[in-house]
Write a protein that holds these residues in place. Structure first.
Motif, PDB file in Angstrom:
ATOM      1  N   LEU A 122      33.509   5.100-116.217  1.00 55.65           N
ATOM      2  CA  LEU A 122      34.167   6.088-117.057  1.00 55.65           C
ATOM      3  C   LEU A 122      33.522   7.465-116.908  1.00 55.65           C
ATOM      4  O   LEU A 122      32.305   7.585-116.797  1.00 55.65           O
ATOM      5  N   GLU A 123      34.338   8.489-116.898  1.00 52.73           N
ATOM      6  CA  GLU A 123      33.869   9.874-116.865  1.00 52.73           C
ATOM      7  C   GLU A 123      34.554  10.659-117.964  1.00 52.73           C
ATOM      8  O   GLU A 123      35.710  10.400-118.311  1.00 52.73           O
ATOM      9  N   PHE A 124      33.843  11.632-118.492  1.00 48.61           N
ATOM     10  CA  PHE A 124      34.399  12.484-119.531  1.00 48.61           C
ATOM     11  C   PHE A 124      35.121  13.671-118.898  1.00 48.61           C
ATOM     12  O   PHE A 124      34.517  14.475-118.189  1.00 48.61           O
ATOM     13  N   LEU A 125      36.410  13.743-119.109  1.00 53.75           N
ATOM     14  CA  LEU A 125      37.251  14.846-118.622  1.00 53.75           C
ATOM     15  C   LEU A 125      36.897  15.295-117.204  1.00 53.75           C
ATOM     16  O   LEU A 125      36.537  16.465-116.974  1.00 53.75           O
ATOM     17  N   PRO A 126      36.984  14.390-116.238  1.00 51.68           N
ATOM     18  CA  PRO A 126      36.710  14.815-114.855  1.00 51.68           C
ATOM     19  C   PRO A 126      37.677  15.906-114.425  1.00 51.68           C
ATOM     20  O   PRO A 126      38.859  15.894-114.765  1.00 51.68           O
ATOM     21  N   GLY A 127      37.155  16.882-113.677  1.00 55.86           N
ATOM     22  CA  GLY A 127      37.984  17.997-113.244  1.00 55.86           C
ATOM     23  C   GLY A 127      37.955  19.185-114.187  1.00 55.86           C
ATOM     24  O   GLY A 127      38.515  20.243-113.859  1.00 55.86           O
ATOM     25  N   TRP A 128      37.307  19.036-115.351  1.00 51.11           N
ATOM     26  CA  TRP A 128      37.116  20.157-116.267  1.00 51.11           C
ATOM     27  C   TRP A 128      35.713  20.714-116.014  1.00 51.11           C
ATOM     28  O   TRP A 128      34.738  19.955-115.962  1.00 51.11           O
ATOM     29  N   TYR A 129      35.581  22.030-115.895  1.00 49.82           N
ATOM     30  CA  TYR A 129      34.301  22.607-115.476  1.00 49.82           C
ATOM     31  C   TYR A 129      33.752  23.648-116.444  1.00 49.82           C
ATOM     32  O   TYR A 129      32.831  24.379-116.098  1.00 49.82           O
ATOM     33  N   GLU A 130      34.260  23.718-117.642  1.00 52.06           N
ATOM     34  CA  GLU A 130      33.701  24.640-118.628  1.00 52.06           C
ATOM     35  C   GLU A 130      32.326  24.160-119.059  1.00 52.06           C
ATOM     36  O   GLU A 130      32.023  22.965-119.020  1.00 52.06           O
ATOM     37  N   ASP A 131      31.500  25.091-119.504  1.00 54.42           N
ATOM     38  CA  ASP A 131      30.109  24.766-119.825  1.00 54.42           C
ATOM     39  C   ASP A 131      29.992  23.657-120.869  1.00 54.42           C
ATOM     40  O   ASP A 131      29.163  22.749-120.739  1.00 54.42           O
ATOM     41  N   TRP A 132      30.804  23.712-121.915  1.00 54.04           N
ATOM     42  CA  TRP A 132      30.682  22.717-122.977  1.00 54.04           C
ATOM     43  C   TRP A 132      31.122  21.336-122.494  1.00 54.04           C
ATOM     44  O   TRP A 132      30.609  20.314-122.964  1.00 54.04           O
ATOM     45  N   ILE A 144      49.481   7.847-136.809  1.00 51.48           N
ATOM     46  CA  ILE A 144      48.132   8.038-136.291  1.00 51.48           C
ATOM     47  C   ILE A 144      48.170   8.517-134.844  1.00 51.48           C
ATOM     48  O   ILE A 144      48.896   8.002-134.011  1.00 51.48           O
ATOM     49  N   TYR A 145      47.348   9.524-134.569  1.00 50.45           N
ATOM     50  CA  TYR A 145      47.208  10.027-133.200  1.00 50.45           C
ATOM     51  C   TYR A 145      46.074   9.279-132.495  1.00 50.45           C
ATOM     52  O   TYR A 145      45.056   8.942-133.105  1.00 50.45           O
ATOM     53  N   GLU A 146      46.254   9.058-131.200  1.00 48.06           N
ATOM     54  CA  GLU A 146      45.214   8.466-130.359  1.00 48.06           C
ATOM     55  C   GLU A 146      44.915   9.441-129.227  1.00 48.06           C
ATOM     56  O   GLU A 146      45.814   9.819-128.476  1.00 48.06           O
ATOM     57  N   LEU A 147      43.654   9.827-129.125  1.00 49.22           N
ATOM     58  CA  LEU A 147      43.242  10.827-128.154  1.00 49.22           C
ATOM     59  C   LEU A 147      42.284  10.212-127.137  1.00 49.22           C
ATOM     60  O   LEU A 147      41.252   9.652-127.497  1.00 49.22           O
ATOM     61  N   ASP A 148      42.640  10.327-125.862  1.00 49.31           N
ATOM     62  CA  ASP A 148      41.778   9.868-124.767  1.00 49.31           C
ATOM     63  C   ASP A 148      41.158  11.077-124.079  1.00 49.31           C
ATOM     64  O   ASP A 148      41.878  12.004-123.675  1.00 49.31           O
ATOM     65  N   LEU A 149      39.840  11.041-123.923  1.00 44.79           N
ATOM     66  CA  LEU A 149      39.121  12.086-123.198  1.00 44.79           C
ATOM     67  C   LEU A 149      38.349  11.504-122.015  1.00 44.79           C
ATOM     68  O   LEU A 149      37.825  12.263-121.199  1.00 44.79           O
ATOM     69  N   MET A 150      38.275  10.191-121.935  1.00 48.04           N
ATOM     70  CA  MET A 150      37.595   9.546-120.826  1.00 48.04           C
ATOM     71  C   MET A 150      38.607   9.308-119.703  1.00 48.04           C
ATOM     72  O   MET A 150      39.700   8.784-119.934  1.00 48.04           O
ATOM     73  N   GLN A 151      38.223   9.737-118.507  1.00 47.75           N
ATOM     74  CA  GLN A 151      39.060   9.651-117.307  1.00 47.75           C
ATOM     75  C   GLN A 151      40.121  10.743-117.258  1.00 47.75           C
ATOM     76  O   GLN A 151      40.271  11.414-116.251  1.00 47.75           O
ATOM     77  N   SER A 152      40.858  10.929-118.341  1.00 45.65           N
ATOM     78  CA  SER A 152      41.860  12.001-118.356  1.00 45.65           C
ATOM     79  C   SER A 152      42.223  12.310-119.805  1.00 45.65           C
ATOM     80  O   SER A 152      42.018  11.488-120.695  1.00 45.65           O
ATOM     81  N   TRP A 153      42.748  13.521-120.011  1.00 47.15           N
ATOM     82  CA  TRP A 153      43.165  13.923-121.361  1.00 47.15           C
ATOM     83  C   TRP A 153      44.547  13.342-121.629  1.00 47.15           C
ATOM     84  O   TRP A 153      45.484  13.506-120.854  1.00 47.15           O
ATOM     85  N   GLN A 154      44.656  12.640-122.765  1.00 45.07           N
ATOM     86  CA  GLN A 154      45.962  12.089-123.136  1.00 45.07           C
ATOM     87  C   GLN A 154      46.017  11.927-124.646  1.00 45.07           C
ATOM     88  O   GLN A 154      45.061  11.472-125.273  1.00 45.07           O
TER      89      GLN A 154
END
Length: 262
Positions: free
Chosen positions: A127-137, A8-18
């Motif tokens: 918590l922040e969603f992907l801070p430092g990412w600036y694409e529109d979506w 099983i994969y675990e994907l984090d998008l809050m705070q940082s991508w991991q």
């Protein structure tokens, strides 16, 4: 083919991508990260839609080619993570995505009479969603989560106030204000909660910080309801709409809001 065969994969998008698998962190290139994150946010999507979202500056044919290459790289490095169903792409349903857990907590918190534990909401304060990412979506999703978090903390503050748990009501109101500094309904809950605990000075500090920032940022004054609440507690009668009560600086309320309805 599913990731059940590979772990099983675990994907984090809050705070940082991991991305993790079996407790180990996987190193994934930025190009592949963007695709994986987009599918986690949007769910099963048409290839043409994802290609246009990730490469909006490209003609459709070139965007689709970039997507094809990226899908190939992800499939080769992370077998079982992607599900390819003709024109549709998605993540395998067993991928554990932290964003989905956050959305569920916020959805439960917004239900009438919701039983979401306050402690679970408190975990979402910073918590922040992907801070430092600036694409529109990404910016759209950041704004959506910001709105949902504000709504959840605001509802929670009123719920605690109704239960007579004024300390918890104040903390939830402060969490809402940390998200939206000019959200007046949260200020009212905070002021009322402090007054109910006999903390008149703290209530005054919260009011003054809000009044000053509201005047500076928006050029308007607090509502009559808020001014009456604070003046009733201090025995002072407002002389005008912009009356200034006791000036002070607050250590608890660093930020405060206006938008009364979320």
């Amino acid at each position: 083919m599913g990731n059940v065969d590979y772990g099983i994969y675990e994907l984090d998008l809050m705070q940082s991508w991991q991305l993790r698998q079996g407790g180990s962190t996987l190193h994934v290139a930025a190009r592949q990260q963007r695709l994986i994150a987009a599918l986690a946010v949007r769910g099963p999507s048409l290839r043409t839609y994802i290609a246009g979202m990730l490469w909006p500056e490209y003609p459709e044919a070139k965007a689709l080619e970039s997507l094809r290459v990226t899908v190939h790289l992800v499939s080769r490095q992370l077998p079982g993570l992607l599900v390819k169903d003709g024109a549709l792409l998605s993540l395998h349903h067993e991928v554990d995505v932290d964003l989905h857990a956050v959305r569920l907590i916020l959805k439960e918190a917004a239900l009438p009479g919701g039983t979401t534990a306050a402690g679970r909401l408190q975990e979402l304060r910073d918590l922040e969603f992907l801070p430092g990412w600036y694409e529109d979506w990404v910016l759209f999703e950041q704004g959506r989560l910001r709105h949902d978090r504000l709504r959840a903390f605001s509802l929670l503050s009123r719920q605690f106030a109704g239960q007579g748990n004024h300390e918890a009501a104040a903390e939830a109101a402060i969490a809402a204000l940390a998200i939206e500094p000019l959200y007046e309904s949260a200020v009212r809950v905070l002021v009322a909660a402090e007054l109910a605990q006999g903390n008149v000075a703290s209530a005054m500090l919260a009011y003054e910080k809000y009044r000053e920032q509201l005047s500076e940022d928006m050029g308007v004054t607090p509502s009559d309801a808020l001014r009456k609440l604070i003046s009733g507690a201090t025995g002072q009668r407002p002389r005008s709409a912009d009356v200034q009560l006791v000036p002070a600086g607050s250590s608890r309320l660093i930020q405060q809001p206006l938008l009364d309805n979320v």
